[in-house]
Design an enzyme around this catalytic site. Structure first.
Site, mmCIF file in Angstrom:
data_model
loop_
_atom_site.group_PDB
_atom_site.id
_atom_site.type_symbol
_atom_site.label_atom_id
_atom_site.label_comp_id
_atom_site.label_asym_id
_atom_site.label_seq_id
_atom_site.Cartn_x
_atom_site.Cartn_y
_atom_site.Cartn_z
ATOM 1 N N GLU A 187 -10.713 11.899 11.214
ATOM 2 C CA GLU A 187 -9.427 11.283 10.846
ATOM 3 C C GLU A 187 -9.435 10.715 9.433
ATOM 4 O O GLU A 187 -8.378 10.550 8.825
ATOM 5 C CB GLU A 187 -9.032 10.199 11.852
ATOM 6 C CG GLU A 187 -9.867 8.922 11.862
ATOM 7 C CD GLU A 187 -11.117 8.992 12.746
ATOM 8 O OE1 GLU A 187 -11.559 10.117 13.068
ATOM 9 O OE2 GLU A 187 -11.654 7.923 13.084
ATOM 10 N N GLY B 13 0.824 -1.209 0.000
ATOM 11 C CA GLY B 13 0.000 0.000 0.000
ATOM 12 C C GLY B 13 0.857 1.257 0.000
ATOM 13 O O GLY B 13 0.522 2.249 -0.660
ATOM 14 N N CYS C 263 -16.588 9.796 17.716
ATOM 15 C CA CYS C 263 -17.675 8.836 17.535
ATOM 16 C C CYS C 263 -18.081 8.228 18.875
ATOM 17 O O CYS C 263 -18.689 8.918 19.681
ATOM 18 C CB CYS C 263 -17.308 7.791 16.490
ATOM 19 S SG CYS C 263 -18.800 7.070 15.752
ATOM 20 N N HIS D 79 -16.028 11.006 12.009
ATOM 21 C CA HIS D 79 -14.614 10.617 12.121
ATOM 22 C C HIS D 79 -13.757 11.563 11.268
ATOM 23 O O HIS D 79 -13.518 11.281 10.094
ATOM 24 C CB HIS D 79 -14.409 9.202 11.565
ATOM 25 C CG HIS D 79 -15.029 8.122 12.384
ATOM 26 N ND1 HIS D 79 -14.310 7.333 13.240
ATOM 27 C CD2 HIS D 79 -16.304 7.689 12.455
ATOM 28 C CE1 HIS D 79 -15.122 6.460 13.811
ATOM 29 N NE2 HIS D 79 -16.331 6.651 13.357
ATOM 30 N N GLN E 156 -19.853 10.007 22.171
ATOM 31 C CA GLN E 156 -21.029 9.486 22.879
ATOM 32 C C GLN E 156 -20.695 9.297 24.366
ATOM 33 O O GLN E 156 -21.517 9.563 25.237
ATOM 34 C CB GLN E 156 -21.470 8.161 22.241
ATOM 35 C CG GLN E 156 -21.934 8.341 20.790
ATOM 36 C CD GLN E 156 -22.253 7.026 20.076
ATOM 37 O OE1 GLN E 156 -22.055 5.938 20.620
ATOM 38 N NE2 GLN E 156 -22.747 7.117 18.850
ATOM 39 N N ARG F 230 -24.303 3.737 14.426
ATOM 40 C CA ARG F 230 -25.738 3.408 14.450
ATOM 41 C C ARG F 230 -26.478 4.239 15.503
ATOM 42 O O ARG F 230 -27.685 4.372 15.454
ATOM 43 C CB ARG F 230 -25.940 1.943 14.854
ATOM 44 C CG ARG F 230 -25.482 0.942 13.828
ATOM 45 C CD ARG F 230 -25.855 -0.475 14.238
ATOM 46 N NE ARG F 230 -24.990 -1.425 13.566
ATOM 47 C CZ ARG F 230 -25.116 -1.789 12.299
ATOM 48 N NH1 ARG F 230 -26.104 -1.294 11.569
ATOM 49 N NH2 ARG F 230 -24.279 -2.639 11.749
ATOM 50 N N PRO G 228 14.627 -16.096 -1.525
ATOM 51 C CA PRO G 228 13.157 -16.003 -1.448
ATOM 52 C C PRO G 228 12.578 -15.132 -2.569
ATOM 53 O O PRO G 228 11.501 -15.419 -3.097
ATOM 54 C CB PRO G 228 12.914 -15.361 -0.079
ATOM 55 C CG PRO G 228 14.131 -15.675 0.717
ATOM 56 C CD PRO G 228 15.275 -15.695 -0.257
#
Ligand code: GLN
Length: 577
Positions: free
Chosen positions: A539, A48, A411, A537, A415, A492, A220
């Site tokens: 981020e 990545g 998040c 979020h 809460q 949710r 390898p």
């Protein structure tokens, strides 16, 4: 600080610093090119990061680039996987629960990904089976070849067909030789054959160093290239991951054994930060090799001015900012990936080294909270699901609120801020979220109306980007420099608006709401140094060239708090990205 508030948070705007005329030139002349990135020897080599680094280099040369990830597992998406299985679940702007590599893609490129950028075996099979049920295959026997491979090829090319990109970089998850990735490699083989010079394969391998023998070993790598060749794919470029510098003779030897041209065998040495990898790969001429092999001009240098500026500040920061992250997955390196990176970017923009300390929420108690949070300049209360570790978050929050430590709830963290305030300020001692206690008499956090009829788990949360209106004059509005923002969600449950008046009277203000649904998105206590919770979020929308404004504001407040106490600038271990 070396950036202007106006330039922060410009996510999504083109900030790639490419000369426009070059972009125009490429647009007119380039057929969409497909670059496949495969991996061998072991997993976790950083495909990545290599894909993202190459994308950054091509973008900085004026090309239009996107990256997609193909994951060989059967889940439709990683949304149902727990963090122990798969690290963080990233969320795209269009509400797709995605592999965390898409986070790297966005952080490196500033280009938004969507559900088209992340495909799993599960989705491929689901599409094929849906087509079979519709009768699309006209009575044929449905098989892995050609039907599954055709569906993979269709998905590889889908982004290319939009006409929006010059390069589509496709990262194939897993390691060559895995049973699961075989159909993907077969699709790559066919595409390479069909596309000729417009397709190219970069194979990433590992060169281990044997301490006993004091030797680096290329065997390898040779074996993994052989395995790729057995699948019918000749890699065009090799990237050898290594902890020690490989000498030219070794690279030549690999070239000889693997049928790869000598200049196309490159190495990727361990870097002090992932954000240095684009520059290291440029030194290895990776972008040039790719352009040469694909028949494109490669003489011009990429414009990496802004990227270099970021690195300069990153590498020259001396003082620290000390942030604690309270969560239940703190032993997992990847569970809070995007939060780590957003903090890291914000700290860099404030010319500070990030010292990030993980605090296990299950281990925080009334007795030890002062000790556990000692010396922190700011505290983040992490997102999450379920009861485990939740009481420790309440204890940490009460301490932070009462001691007036800069605190950021994300998040579930937001809460928890609401629940803690209800219990200890409003005196609603049994207040809770119905996620934790369905029978709570004070459901200050409750299941969203639209969620009540939903029973299946995958892809059913409130997901993706939604608008949020911020109250003028609030700390949040000040942070963003705007009263209209858009951020991404994955939840949710929501703040119960029945309690809104009571909260506001007692000092916790609902300063951000969704303009379409009056759902509370931001709470804050204005009298405090910095005490803000976001249902969204932030981020997920913080990149190297465009750090998220609310993280910047939080880190700035943490720095001021540290400066006030004179605790900054110590020289203990620092976390790097
Ligand atoms: N569990 C909470 C909810 O579903 C918060 C989710 C989260 O933190 N991403 O609303």
């Amino acid at each position: 600080m070396w950036f202007s508030a106006a330039s922060a948070g410009a996510f999504g705007r083109a900030r790639t610093a490419e000369p426009t005329d070059l972009t125009q030139l490429n647009r007119n002349t380039v057929e969409t090119k497909y670059i496949f990135v495969t991996g061998g020897v072991v997993s976790s080599l950083g495909k990545g990061i290599i894909s993202s680094s190459l994308a950054r280099l091509l973008l900085s040369r004026g090309y239009r680039v996107t990256i997609q990830k193909f994951d060989p597992y059967i889940n439709i998406d990683p949304g149902t996987l727990n963090p122990y299985e798969h690290g963080e679940c990233y969320v795209t702007v269009d509400g797709h629960e995605a592999d965390l590599d898409l986070g790297h893609y966005e952080r490196f490129t500033d280009i938004r990904t969507t559900r088209a950028n992340n495909i799993t075996t599960g989705r491929i099979y689901q599409n094929v089976i849906d087509k079979e049920r519709r009768g699309d295959y006209l009575g044929k026997t449905v098989q892995i070849i050609p039907h599954i491979t055709d569906e993979i090829k269709r998905s590889v090319k889908a982004l290319g067909k939009t006409g929006n990109y010059d390069f589509i970089i496709t990262e194939i998850g897993g390691t060559v030789g895995d049973i699961e990735s075989t159909p993907f490699l077969e699709a790559v083989r066919q595409l390479k054959w069909e596309l000729g010079r417009d397709a190219l394969c970069i194979h990433l391998t590992y060169v281990p160093y044997l301490h006993a023998a004091k030797e680096l070993k290329t065997k390898p790598t040779q074996h993994s290239v052989k395995m790729l060749q057995q699948a019918g794919i000749q890699p065009d470029v090799l990237v050898l991951r290594t902890e020690k510098e490989l000498h030219a003779g070794m690279l030549r030897k690999v070239a000889q054994f693997c049928n790869v041209t000598p200049e196309a065998v490159t190495q990727s040495l361990d870097a002090p930060t992932i954000y240095r990898v684009p520059l290291l790969m440029h030194e290895q001429r990776l972008d040039r090799i790719v352009l040469d092999k694909m028949g494109l001009p490669s003489e011009d240098e990429p414009d990496l001015t802004e990227w270099n500026r970021f690195l300069h500040h990153l590498e020259n920061a001396e003082k620290e900012v000390r942030i604690g992250l309270v969560g239940k997955y703190v032993e997992l390196q990847d569970a809070y990936k995007s939060i780590n990176e957003a903090l890291f970017q914000a700290a860099t923009y404030c010319d500070r080294k990030l010292r990030l300390e993980y605090i296990h929420s299950e281990k925080v108690t009334e007795e030890n909270v002062a000790e556990r949070l000692r010396g922190l300049d700011g505290v983040i209360i992490a997102p999450g699901f379920g009861q485990r570790g939740i009481e420790g978050k309440f204890v940490a929050l009460r301490y932070c609120r009462e001691q007036d430590i800069p605190t950021f709830g994300i998040c579930l963290g937001m809460q928890c801020m609401v629940i803690e305030f209800a219990r200890n300020v409003l005196g609603l001692t049994d207040a809770n979220s119905t996620e934790m206690d369905t029978k709570t008499p004070h459901n200050v956090i409750d299941l969203m109306e639209e969620q009540k009829s939903i029973s299946s788990m995958g892809g059913t949360m409130r997901l993706g980007a939604y608008r949020c209106s911020l109250r003028p004059g609030s700390r949040a509005a000040e942070a963003y420099g705007s009263t209209e923002i858009s951020e991404r969600h994955r939840h949710r449950f929501e703040f119960n608006n029945d309690y809104r008046e009571a909260f506001e009277k007692a000092g916790m203000q609902c300063t951000g709401t969704n303009p379409d649904a009056s759902l509370v998105e931001v709470v804050e206590i204005p009298g405090k140094r910095w005490y803000i919770g976001t249902q969204y979020h932030p981020e997920y929308q913080s990149t190297v060239l465009s750090p998220n404004p609310i993280f910047l504001s939080f880190v700035k407040a943490a720095i001021s708090y540290g400066d006030e106490r004179g605790t900054n600038g110590n020289d203990e271990t620092t976390t790097t990205a």
